[in-house]
Design a protein around this motif. Structure first.
Motif, PDB file in Angstrom:
ATOM      1  N   UNK A  59      26.208  -1.231 -22.623  1.00  0.00           N
ATOM      2  CA  UNK A  59      27.588  -1.683 -22.775  1.00  0.00           C
ATOM      3  C   UNK A  59      27.672  -2.888 -23.723  1.00  0.00           C
ATOM      4  N   UNK A  60      26.697  -3.768 -23.641  1.00  0.00           N
ATOM      5  CA  UNK A  60      26.683  -4.918 -24.539  1.00  0.00           C
ATOM      6  C   UNK A  60      26.593  -4.465 -25.989  1.00  0.00           C
ATOM      7  N   UNK A  61      25.677  -3.538 -26.287  1.00  0.00           N
ATOM      8  CA  UNK A  61      25.531  -3.052 -27.662  1.00  0.00           C
ATOM      9  C   UNK A  61      26.790  -2.331 -28.133  1.00  0.00           C
ATOM     10  N   UNK A  62      27.428  -1.585 -27.228  1.00  0.00           N
ATOM     11  CA  UNK A  62      28.638  -0.853 -27.586  1.00  0.00           C
ATOM     12  C   UNK A  62      29.750  -1.816 -27.983  1.00  0.00           C
ATOM     13  N   UNK A  63      30.010  -2.820 -27.170  1.00  0.00           N
ATOM     14  CA  UNK A  63      31.080  -3.765 -27.477  1.00  0.00           C
ATOM     15  C   UNK A  63      30.737  -4.637 -28.678  1.00  0.00           C
ATOM     16  N   UNK A  64      29.480  -4.970 -28.846  1.00  0.00           N
ATOM     17  CA  UNK A  64      29.067  -5.731 -30.022  1.00  0.00           C
ATOM     18  C   UNK A  64      29.301  -4.926 -31.289  1.00  0.00           C
ATOM     19  N   UNK A  65      29.019  -3.616 -31.223  1.00  0.00           N
ATOM     20  CA  UNK A  65      29.251  -2.752 -32.384  1.00  0.00           C
ATOM     21  C   UNK A  65      30.736  -2.673 -32.713  1.00  0.00           C
TER      22      UNK A  65
END
Length: 204
Positions: A59-65
């Protein structure tokens, strides 16, 4: 007669020394051993930590992207709006509208803040996992304490997405060599795993 007097004390002192060096049964350290129930509880806590940390990292990588893509598009559109290359005022206005369109979702949905929140949750679960592993053999009271910590972390979690949770479970099962427990997800479920909740993905 003189030799006998000298030798006997030496033998007596040797026996006394051996007696002092020999470990006493009542002072021997008691080594804790695992029970089947405690071992299973430890496994359940560690599995929860691994699953949650993997989920929140995704989820962190998704929102960062999302945040980075929105910022990049806003920069491109903003530069175009100020550029002399655009042929007319209407084209520049359109570029300005694009800037607003790509920046507004990031402001409303606070993607950067959500990325930081999931990163913090992932870090907390990894920390709890390391504490459980480092504690060695655990008794029921210690396991109760770690279970309490895990439950407190769960309270901080937002509602989980079923399809994404299943993807994480499959990754862990594959890493553990338990491919028989993996459940295949459809292409639609994999694509939309980060966007909408699909409860059926956890039961298929």
């Amino acid at each position: 007669m003189l030799c006998l007097v000298v030798i006997v004390p030496l033998q007596t002192n040797r026996l006394n020394l051996q007696h002092l060096l020999a470990p006493r049964a009542d002072r021997a350290p008691q080594m804790k051993e695992w029970t089947d129930d405690d071992w299973q509880r430890r496994f359940d806590i560690l599995y929860k930590c691994q699953l949650s940390s993997l989920y929140h990292r995704k989820r962190e990588r998704f929102y960062s992207l999302l945040d980075k893509v929105a910022n990049a598009l806003a920069l491109i559109a903003g530069t175009s709006a100020m550029s002399e290359l655009l042929p007319s005022a209407s084209a520049k206005a359109m570029a300005g509208a694009v800037v607003a369109a790509v920046t507004l979702p990031g402001i409303v949905f606070t993607w950067a803040d959500k990325a930081r929140m999931h990163a913090l949750l992932a870090s907390k679960f990894v920390t709890l996992e390391s504490e459980v592993i480092g504690a060695g053999v655990l008794d029921a009271a210690q396991l109760d304490k770690f279970s309490e910590c895990a439950l407190k972390l769960e309270v901080e979690e937002p509602p989980q997405l079923s399809a994404l949770t299943r993807l994480c479970q499959n990754e862990i099962a594959y890493a553990m060599g338990e491919t028989s427990s993996m459940r295949q997800l459809s292409f639609k479920e994999r694509v939309l795993a980060h966007f909408i909740d699909m409860p059926k993905a956890s039961t298929n």
